[in-house]
Design a protein around this motif. Structure first.
Motif, PDB file in Angstrom:
ATOM      1  N   LYS A   1       0.768  -1.180   0.041  1.00 21.01           N
ATOM      2  CA  LYS A   1       0.122   0.036  -0.086  1.00 21.01           C
ATOM      3  C   LYS A   1       0.750   1.324   0.017  1.00 21.01           C
ATOM      4  O   LYS A   1       1.965   1.254   0.371  1.00 21.01           O
ATOM      5  CB  LYS A   1      -0.814   0.093   1.166  1.00 21.01           C
ATOM      6  N   ALA A   2       0.127   2.311  -0.304  1.00 16.70           N
ATOM      7  CA  ALA A   2       0.542   3.549  -0.713  1.00 16.70           C
ATOM      8  C   ALA A   2       1.704   4.076  -0.036  1.00 16.70           C
ATOM      9  O   ALA A   2       1.739   4.182   1.070  1.00 16.70           O
ATOM     10  CB  ALA A   2      -0.829   4.680  -0.496  1.00 16.70           C
TER      11      ALA A   2
ATOM     12  N   ASN B   1       3.425   3.602   7.512  1.00 17.73           N
ATOM     13  CA  ASN B   1       3.666   4.683   6.283  1.00 17.73           C
ATOM     14  C   ASN B   1       4.854   4.270   5.683  1.00 17.73           C
ATOM     15  O   ASN B   1       5.902   4.132   6.044  1.00 17.73           O
ATOM     16  CB  ASN B   1       3.703   6.080   6.782  1.00 17.73           C
ATOM     17  N   LEU B   2       4.614   4.314   4.229  1.00 14.09           N
ATOM     18  CA  LEU B   2       5.896   3.991   3.473  1.00 14.09           C
ATOM     19  C   LEU B   2       6.687   5.405   3.116  1.00 14.09           C
ATOM     20  O   LEU B   2       6.216   6.621   3.481  1.00 14.09           O
ATOM     21  CB  LEU B   2       5.204   3.723   1.858  1.00 14.09           C
TER      22      LEU B   2
ATOM     23  N   GLU C   1       9.224   4.954  -1.827  1.00 12.30           N
ATOM     24  CA  GLU C   1       8.930   3.560  -1.716  1.00 12.30           C
ATOM     25  C   GLU C   1       7.598   3.114  -2.011  1.00 12.30           C
ATOM     26  O   GLU C   1       6.681   3.802  -1.943  1.00 12.30           O
ATOM     27  CB  GLU C   1       8.910   3.326  -0.297  1.00 12.30           C
ATOM     28  N   GLU C   2       7.416   2.061  -2.984  1.00 10.37           N
ATOM     29  CA  GLU C   2       6.119   1.761  -3.563  1.00 10.37           C
ATOM     30  C   GLU C   2       5.270   0.973  -3.093  1.00 10.37           C
ATOM     31  O   GLU C   2       4.290   0.817  -3.120  1.00 10.37           O
ATOM     32  CB  GLU C   2       6.745   1.172  -4.918  1.00 10.37           C
ATOM     33  N   ALA C   3       6.089   0.023  -1.934  1.00 11.68           N
ATOM     34  CA  ALA C   3       5.043  -0.861  -1.513  1.00 11.68           C
ATOM     35  C   ALA C   3       6.146  -1.561  -0.279  1.00 11.68           C
ATOM     36  O   ALA C   3       7.160  -1.079  -0.149  1.00 11.68           O
ATOM     37  CB  ALA C   3       4.848  -2.065  -2.499  1.00 11.68           C
ATOM     38  N   LEU C   4       5.345  -2.295   0.707  1.00 12.68           N
ATOM     39  CA  LEU C   4       6.201  -2.884   1.818  1.00 12.68           C
ATOM     40  C   LEU C   4       7.152  -3.792   1.241  1.00 12.68           C
ATOM     41  O   LEU C   4       6.818  -4.384   0.131  1.00 12.68           O
ATOM     42  CB  LEU C   4       5.029  -3.650   2.692  1.00 12.68           C
ATOM     43  N   GLN C   5       8.177  -4.216   1.998  1.00 11.39           N
ATOM     44  CA  GLN C   5       8.936  -5.359   1.585  1.00 11.39           C
ATOM     45  C   GLN C   5       8.149  -6.527   1.506  1.00 11.39           C
ATOM     46  O   GLN C   5       7.457  -6.815   2.353  1.00 11.39           O
ATOM     47  CB  GLN C   5      10.187  -5.446   2.837  1.00 11.39           C
ATOM     48  N   PRO C   6       8.863  -7.373   0.805  1.00 13.02           N
ATOM     49  CA  PRO C   6       7.993  -8.810   0.596  1.00 13.02           C
ATOM     50  C   PRO C   6       8.099  -9.578   1.740  1.00 13.02           C
ATOM     51  O   PRO C   6       7.035 -10.061   2.245  1.00 13.02           O
ATOM     52  CB  PRO C   6       8.766  -9.525  -0.304  1.00 13.02           C
TER      53      PRO C   6
ATOM     54  N   ALA D   1      -6.598  -6.366   2.443  1.00  8.04           N
ATOM     55  CA  ALA D   1      -5.412  -5.577   2.616  1.00  8.04           C
ATOM     56  C   ALA D   1      -5.283  -4.552   3.498  1.00  8.04           C
ATOM     57  O   ALA D   1      -6.423  -3.836   3.662  1.00  8.04           O
ATOM     58  CB  ALA D   1      -5.357  -4.923   1.055  1.00  8.04           C
ATOM     59  N   TRP D   2      -4.171  -4.380   4.046  1.00  6.33           N
ATOM     60  CA  TRP D   2      -4.167  -3.375   4.970  1.00  6.33           C
ATOM     61  C   TRP D   2      -3.782  -1.944   4.375  1.00  6.33           C
ATOM     62  O   TRP D   2      -3.275  -1.908   3.220  1.00  6.33           O
ATOM     63  CB  TRP D   2      -2.719  -3.644   5.889  1.00  6.33           C
ATOM     64  N   CYS D   3      -3.986  -0.943   5.058  1.00  8.44           N
ATOM     65  CA  CYS D   3      -3.700   0.468   4.623  1.00  8.44           C
ATOM     66  C   CYS D   3      -2.848   1.260   5.771  1.00  8.44           C
ATOM     67  O   CYS D   3      -2.870   0.961   6.741  1.00  8.44           O
ATOM     68  CB  CYS D   3      -4.433   1.220   3.936  1.00  8.44           C
ATOM     69  N   SER D   4      -2.151   2.448   5.306  1.00  5.85           N
ATOM     70  CA  SER D   4      -1.542   3.226   6.349  1.00  5.85           C
ATOM     71  C   SER D   4      -2.390   4.118   7.017  1.00  5.85           C
ATOM     72  O   SER D   4      -3.449   4.523   6.399  1.00  5.85           O
ATOM     73  CB  SER D   4      -0.516   3.696   5.999  1.00  5.85           C
ATOM     74  N   THR D   5      -2.134   4.733   8.238  1.00  9.83           N
ATOM     75  CA  THR D   5      -2.822   5.712   8.759  1.00  9.83           C
ATOM     76  C   THR D   5      -2.829   6.931   7.829  1.00  9.83           C
ATOM     77  O   THR D   5      -3.869   7.573   7.837  1.00  9.83           O
ATOM     78  CB  THR D   5      -2.018   6.223  10.098  1.00  9.83           C
ATOM     79  N   SER D   6      -1.910   7.157   7.132  1.00 12.92           N
ATOM     80  CA  SER D   6      -1.738   8.443   6.114  1.00 12.92           C
ATOM     81  C   SER D   6      -2.927   8.107   4.898  1.00 12.92           C
ATOM     82  O   SER D   6      -3.412   9.131   4.538  1.00 12.92           O
ATOM     83  CB  SER D   6      -0.400   8.401   5.576  1.00 12.92           C
TER      84      SER D   6
END
Ligand code: SAH
Length: 357
Positions: free
Chosen positions: A2-3, A245-246, A250-255, A272-277
């Motif tokens: 995610k974002a 937050n990324l 950074e495009e995505a979390l690490q694998p 799918a999870w998302c960030s607070t942002s």
């Protein structure tokens, strides 16, 4: 999955340090699926989920069954609040069971305080000086569990409270507990979907979502619904599990981070999870004011170790075995939650805002 954030990174701060945001700024980005067959896409303040109707329906059923099966056990051991406790950071004190229950109540109180929700005394005063519209009279508890928050908020504010859950077991148990506490005239519970709430626009002075957002397969629709049912001047409080937050670029979390979240998703029926942002950005796409968020991960750190400790007592183990496979799998996944927090992948976020008058 995610974002990332736009250059003006919308970072959430630890407890007491508050960040406020006004203008929406969101980059186009693609979010990787964190659970089978769900892909999320974020664009200009709009996190959409391209999940098939079947996978959403399967998730909904899974959530209902999970809570039908596990809520009895949780209540037996932890009482009627199915959420993290709030603790002072770095508190090394070994808490008793009642200490942990108090921490769960404290979570409610800290959330209200963070959102600037007026206390009961001022609430009454506002009514006396004819500021009727600012009083908390109607509350919706979105993802209500067995209704612990609803009964607490109804008693605190003298407000009417309606709770919704996907689990018929929880709705019944919540109504039974309300009756036992002579609160049926104030609180009621029903099975309903947070993404299609059976309420008219602008009905609630307080829209409360305590640890239910992580289950929502379409975060944009979830936020739309929260905003829609809020009354003018009403407060919205979302307390939820997020991924970190990324960082910029950074495009995505690490694998390996994604792998860990995927395992948690399977057991706890999470999409799918998302960030607070991401939540902040979604809220910014509405006419909403006073958007604030904070990272309370440090404040909840003692919680999962405590849950594991109770599960390892004789009573805990017997109840766990009686409760069935979903509870057992849940217990086996708890160390992954601790790992997720320790590695900084999982964040316990609060996001609050107000609908303009
Ligand atoms: N807020 C409660 C319970 C948290 S457990 C408490 O603090 O005690 C998560 C809750 O979210 C469960 O009650 C589950 O049924 C509910 N939930 C998950 N997805 C939902 C949805 N789409 N619509 C309504 N409720 C949902």
């Amino acid at each position: 999955m995610k974002a990332t954030l736009s250059p003006s990174s919308l970072t959430c701060l630890p407890h007491r340090k508050v960040s406020s945001f006004q203008s929406p700024s969101l980059l186009l980005r693609t979010l990787r699926p964190s659970s089978a067959s769900m892909t999320m896409t974020a664009a200009r303040g709009n996190v959409a989920v391209t999940a098939s109707a079947t996978s959403v329906e399967k998730l909904r059923q899974g959530i209902a069954e999970f809570y039908n099966e596990t809520s009895g056990l949780w209540e037996e051991i932890w009482g009627d609040h199915m959420h993290h406790g709030f603790y002072d950071p770095d508190s090394s004190v070994q808490l008793s069971d009642s200490g942990h229950r108090e921490a769960q109540i404290r979570m409610i109180e800290e959330s209200l305080r963070f959102a600037g929700v007026t206390g009961p005394f001022l609430n009454t005063l506002l009514l006396m000086i004819d500021e009727e519209e600012k009083k908390i009279k109607r509350v919706v508890d979105v993802g209500c569990g067995i209704g612990g928050s609803s009964r607490y908020l109804a008693s605190k504010f003298g407000a009417e409270c309606i709770g919704i859950t996907l689990s018929p077991f929880q709705a019944k148990r919540a109504n039974d507990l309300a009756a036992a506490q002579s609160l049926s005239h104030k609180v009621s519970f029903q099975v309903a979907d947070a993404l299609e709430q059976p309420f008219e626009d602008g009905r609630f002075d307080l829209v409360w979502s305590m640890e239910s957002g992580e289950h929502m397969p379409d975060k944009a629709k979830f936020v739309n619904e929260l905003v829609r049912v809020a009354a003018p001047g009403g407060k919205i409080i979302i307390v939820t599990w997020c991924h970190r937050n990324l960082s910029e670029g950074e495009e995505a979390l690490q694998p390996w981070e994604q792998d860990l979240l995927n395992k948690i998703c399977k057991t706890f029926y999470l999409p799918a999870w998302c960030s607070t942002s991401d939540y902040v950005k979604l809220l910014q796409s509405h006419s909403i004011q006073d958007i604030k968020c904070a990272d309370w991960s440090e404040n909840v750190a003692p919680f999962w170790p405590a849950v594991i400790q109770t599960a390892l007592t004789w009573k805990g183990l017997v109840s766990l075995l009686r409760s069935g496979m979903k509870s057992i799998k849940g217990a086996l996944t708890m160390p992954l939650m601790i790992k997720g927090y320790k590695k900084g992948i999982i964040k316990f976020g609060i996001i609050t805002c107000q609908k303009p008058l």
